[in-house]
Design a protein around this motif. Structure first.
Motif, PDB file in Angstrom:
ATOM      1  N   GLN A  21     -15.753 103.343  31.650  1.00 22.64           N
ATOM      2  CA  GLN A  21     -13.679 103.167  31.270  1.00 22.64           C
ATOM      3  C   GLN A  21     -13.634 101.270  31.013  1.00 22.64           C
ATOM      4  O   GLN A  21     -13.179 101.331  30.231  1.00 22.64           O
ATOM      5  CB  GLN A  21     -13.103 103.770  32.652  1.00 22.64           C
ATOM      6  CG  GLN A  21     -13.385 104.453  32.922  1.00 22.64           C
ATOM      7  CD  GLN A  21     -13.254 106.063  32.160  1.00 22.64           C
ATOM      8  OE1 GLN A  21     -11.899 105.674  30.956  1.00 22.64           O
ATOM      9  NE2 GLN A  21     -13.750 107.021  31.965  1.00 22.64           N
ATOM     10  N   PRO A  57      -6.253  99.166  33.318  1.00 18.48           N
ATOM     11  CA  PRO A  57      -5.132 100.002  33.457  1.00 18.48           C
ATOM     12  C   PRO A  57      -5.173 100.263  35.055  1.00 18.48           C
ATOM     13  O   PRO A  57      -6.684 100.237  35.713  1.00 18.48           O
ATOM     14  CB  PRO A  57      -5.278 100.836  32.505  1.00 18.48           C
ATOM     15  CG  PRO A  57      -6.016 100.095  31.242  1.00 18.48           C
ATOM     16  CD  PRO A  57      -7.007  99.026  32.161  1.00 18.48           C
ATOM     17  N   VAL A  58      -4.161 100.572  35.408  1.00 24.34           N
ATOM     18  CA  VAL A  58      -3.729 101.365  36.760  1.00 24.34           C
ATOM     19  C   VAL A  58      -4.588 102.873  36.638  1.00 24.34           C
ATOM     20  O   VAL A  58      -5.156 103.044  38.394  1.00 24.34           O
ATOM     21  CB  VAL A  58      -2.312 101.311  37.424  1.00 24.34           C
ATOM     22  CG1 VAL A  58      -1.675 102.564  36.666  1.00 24.34           C
ATOM     23  CG2 VAL A  58      -2.702 101.941  38.791  1.00 24.34           C
ATOM     24  N   GLU A  59      -4.734 103.697  35.729  1.00 25.63           N
ATOM     25  CA  GLU A  59      -4.838 104.854  35.959  1.00 25.63           C
ATOM     26  C   GLU A  59      -6.281 104.768  35.726  1.00 25.63           C
ATOM     27  O   GLU A  59      -6.661 105.921  36.773  1.00 25.63           O
ATOM     28  CB  GLU A  59      -4.494 105.656  33.965  1.00 25.63           C
ATOM     29  CG  GLU A  59      -3.051 105.345  34.197  1.00 25.63           C
ATOM     30  CD  GLU A  59      -2.368 104.484  34.258  1.00 25.63           C
ATOM     31  OE1 GLU A  59      -2.954 103.274  33.070  1.00 25.63           O
ATOM     32  OE2 GLU A  59      -1.716 104.560  32.850  1.00 25.63           O
ATOM     33  N   VAL A  60      -7.372 103.856  35.687  1.00 32.37           N
ATOM     34  CA  VAL A  60      -8.528 103.862  35.526  1.00 32.37           C
ATOM     35  C   VAL A  60      -8.549 103.785  36.974  1.00 32.37           C
ATOM     36  O   VAL A  60     -10.242 103.941  37.601  1.00 32.37           O
ATOM     37  CB  VAL A  60      -9.291 102.511  34.717  1.00 32.37           C
ATOM     38  CG1 VAL A  60     -10.821 102.190  35.028  1.00 32.37           C
ATOM     39  CG2 VAL A  60      -9.273 103.300  33.023  1.00 32.37           C
ATOM     40  N   ASP A  99      -6.597 103.722  39.872  1.00 34.45           N
ATOM     41  CA  ASP A  99      -6.778 105.143  40.285  1.00 34.45           C
ATOM     42  C   ASP A  99      -7.804 106.322  40.002  1.00 34.45           C
ATOM     43  O   ASP A  99      -8.062 106.496  41.413  1.00 34.45           O
ATOM     44  CB  ASP A  99      -5.641 106.266  40.076  1.00 34.45           C
ATOM     45  CG  ASP A  99      -4.106 104.491  40.733  1.00 34.45           C
ATOM     46  OD1 ASP A  99      -4.418 104.004  41.502  1.00 34.45           O
ATOM     47  OD2 ASP A  99      -3.290 104.858  40.045  1.00 34.45           O
ATOM     48  N   LYS A 100      -7.984 106.379  39.561  1.00 35.50           N
ATOM     49  CA  LYS A 100      -9.127 107.804  39.090  1.00 35.50           C
ATOM     50  C   LYS A 100     -10.623 106.664  39.865  1.00 35.50           C
ATOM     51  O   LYS A 100     -11.728 107.645  40.528  1.00 35.50           O
ATOM     52  CB  LYS A 100      -9.885 107.524  37.131  1.00 35.50           C
ATOM     53  CG  LYS A 100     -10.709 108.869  37.552  1.00 35.50           C
ATOM     54  CD  LYS A 100     -10.830 108.648  36.062  1.00 35.50           C
ATOM     55  CE  LYS A 100     -12.664 110.246  35.815  1.00 35.50           C
ATOM     56  NZ  LYS A 100     -13.485 110.283  36.407  1.00 35.50           N
ATOM     57  N   ASN A 135     -10.029 107.184  43.680  1.00 36.01           N
ATOM     58  CA  ASN A 135      -9.711 108.557  44.109  1.00 36.01           C
ATOM     59  C   ASN A 135     -11.746 108.983  43.562  1.00 36.01           C
ATOM     60  O   ASN A 135     -11.971 109.725  44.527  1.00 36.01           O
ATOM     61  CB  ASN A 135      -9.118 110.121  42.779  1.00 36.01           C
ATOM     62  CG  ASN A 135      -8.060 109.904  43.306  1.00 36.01           C
ATOM     63  OD1 ASN A 135      -7.310 109.398  43.948  1.00 36.01           O
ATOM     64  ND2 ASN A 135      -7.236 109.845  42.304  1.00 36.01           N
ATOM     65  N   TYR A 189      -8.576  97.265  44.246  1.00 34.11           N
ATOM     66  CA  TYR A 189      -6.766  96.787  44.224  1.00 34.11           C
ATOM     67  C   TYR A 189      -6.924  95.254  44.333  1.00 34.11           C
ATOM     68  O   TYR A 189      -5.850  94.825  45.074  1.00 34.11           O
ATOM     69  CB  TYR A 189      -6.412  97.385  45.108  1.00 34.11           C
ATOM     70  CG  TYR A 189      -5.707  99.268  44.812  1.00 34.11           C
ATOM     71  CD1 TYR A 189      -5.496  99.363  43.422  1.00 34.11           C
ATOM     72  CD2 TYR A 189      -6.496  99.966  45.314  1.00 34.11           C
ATOM     73  CE1 TYR A 189      -5.806 100.746  43.123  1.00 34.11           C
ATOM     74  CE2 TYR A 189      -6.779 101.362  44.985  1.00 34.11           C
ATOM     75  CZ  TYR A 189      -6.304 102.079  43.757  1.00 34.11           C
ATOM     76  OH  TYR A 189      -5.715 103.440  43.083  1.00 34.11           O
ATOM     77  N   ARG A 223      -3.148 104.716  48.380  1.00 32.25           N
ATOM     78  CA  ARG A 223      -1.043 104.050  47.928  1.00 32.25           C
ATOM     79  C   ARG A 223      -0.722 102.787  48.507  1.00 32.25           C
ATOM     80  O   ARG A 223      -0.344 102.706  47.496  1.00 32.25           O
ATOM     81  CB  ARG A 223      -0.697 105.282  48.633  1.00 32.25           C
ATOM     82  CG  ARG A 223      -0.365 106.443  48.240  1.00 32.25           C
ATOM     83  CD  ARG A 223       0.460 107.995  48.292  1.00 32.25           C
ATOM     84  NE  ARG A 223       0.843 108.370  50.333  1.00 32.25           N
ATOM     85  CZ  ARG A 223      -0.317 108.747  51.012  1.00 32.25           C
ATOM     86  NH1 ARG A 223      -0.819 109.888  50.256  1.00 32.25           N
ATOM     87  NH2 ARG A 223      -0.267 109.176  52.351  1.00 32.25           N
ATOM     88  N   SER A 263      -2.775 100.348  46.363  1.00 27.69           N
ATOM     89  CA  SER A 263      -1.994 100.351  44.851  1.00 27.69           C
ATOM     90  C   SER A 263      -0.838  99.688  44.757  1.00 27.69           C
ATOM     91  O   SER A 263      -0.416  99.839  43.334  1.00 27.69           O
ATOM     92  CB  SER A 263      -2.432 100.844  44.587  1.00 27.69           C
ATOM     93  OG  SER A 263      -1.907 102.567  45.123  1.00 27.69           O
TER      94      SER A 263
END
Length: 284
Positions: free
Chosen positions: A42, A62-65, A67-68, A71, A122, A238, A241
């Motif tokens: 990514q 990005p936080v979306e990267v 977070d994925k 997970n 993080y 959680r 982050s």
């Protein structure tokens, strides 16, 4: 007699299990190798390089990267520890004295694996990359707090937030040694370790029951492990982050963090160490 009392002390029992788990083969995660693997698809090479040299937050990932990647790592570790727990349940009652303690330690080992992975994503500093390094007291303290967060203890949540705040304000990439080993965070670390020692005893008993019948015990034990590990890992995700460390910052430096914050020790009533109502962790 002193040795017997030491073994019965929940805080010492947990600390011994933590050290044992940290020294298991494969438990220590190399920060650089992990970040390269987790972010490789990514992110650009420059982003990855800066994430390694500084932090993912400083690299502007990005936080979306993040977070994925978090997970994916949680699902991988949950599946792995569940399979190992099921395998440990196959021998049944005859081998319980050998399998149960080892299974609990390997469970903590997988908690340490996911704690390191989430910490690195993080923007926490290197914790256990070197297989040959001893587990120093500051690292032991922050890992204790991470596991406390996973178990839902409010005092651990607050303490982790304070540690992150110290590092964020002083843009340092080292743990606050003094705060974790003799300063304002240390009393909380000791109380959380004692709480976790009690929970560890409960889990050992639950595993003894679940493994009493061969094969059936394996299925039950593996299922219980999966049912507890996933929400615990997600709880830590959680919390980490949402800390200030995840926000883009200027260049972090190799500086000692000054012990300036105050964290009050949880009350003797124990209310601070109750699991969060929205995500209770059952005994395994």
């Amino acid at each position: 007699m002193a040795t017997s009392k030491g073994i019965e002390n929940p805080e010492l029992r947990f600390s011994a299990a933590l050290v044992r788990a940290a020294n298991l083969p494969g438990v220590r995660i190399n920060r650089e190798a992990y970040l390269r693997q987790a972010l490789g698809r990514q992110c650009s090479e420059e982003e990855i390089r800066r994430a390694i040299e500084e932090t993912p937050a400083a690299a502007g990932i990005p936080v979306e990267v993040l977070d994925k990647a978090a997970n994916d790592s949680i699902n991988y570790e949950a599946a792995k520890t569940s399979a190992l727990s099921a395998a440990a349940g196959i021998p049944g009652l005859l081998l319980l004295p050998a399998t149960v303690p080892a299974d609990v330690v390997q469970y903590f080992g997988h908690m340490l694996r996911i704690a390191q992975k989430l910490a690195y994503l993080y923007s926490w500093p290197d914790l256990l990359s070197d297989e040959n390094d001893d587990l120093d007291d500051a690292t032991k303290g922050v890992l204790t707090l991470f596991i406390g967060v996973m178990f839902g203890t409010q005092s651990a949540n607050a303490a982790v937030g304070k540690v992150a705040g110290m590092m964020s304000k002083q843009v340092a990439k080292k743990l606050p040694q003094k705060a974790l080993t003799q300063g304002v965070i240390y009393p909380v670390v000791k109380k959380v370790a004692g709480y976790l020692g009690v929970q560890m005893t409960k889990q050992t008993f639950a595993k003894t029951v679940s493994k009493a019948i061969p094969v059936v015990g394996a299925v039950v034990s593996g299922g219980l492990t999966l049912a507890t590990y996933l929400p615990m890992a997600k709880r830590l995700k959680r919390h980490l982050s949402g800390l200030d460390l995840t926000k883009p910052t200027h260049v972090v430096v190799d500086a000692e963090v000054v012990d300036v914050e105050v964290v009050h020790e949880p009350s003797a009533s124990g209310h601070d160490d109750q699991s969060e109502a929205d995500d209770t962790v059952p005994a395994r």
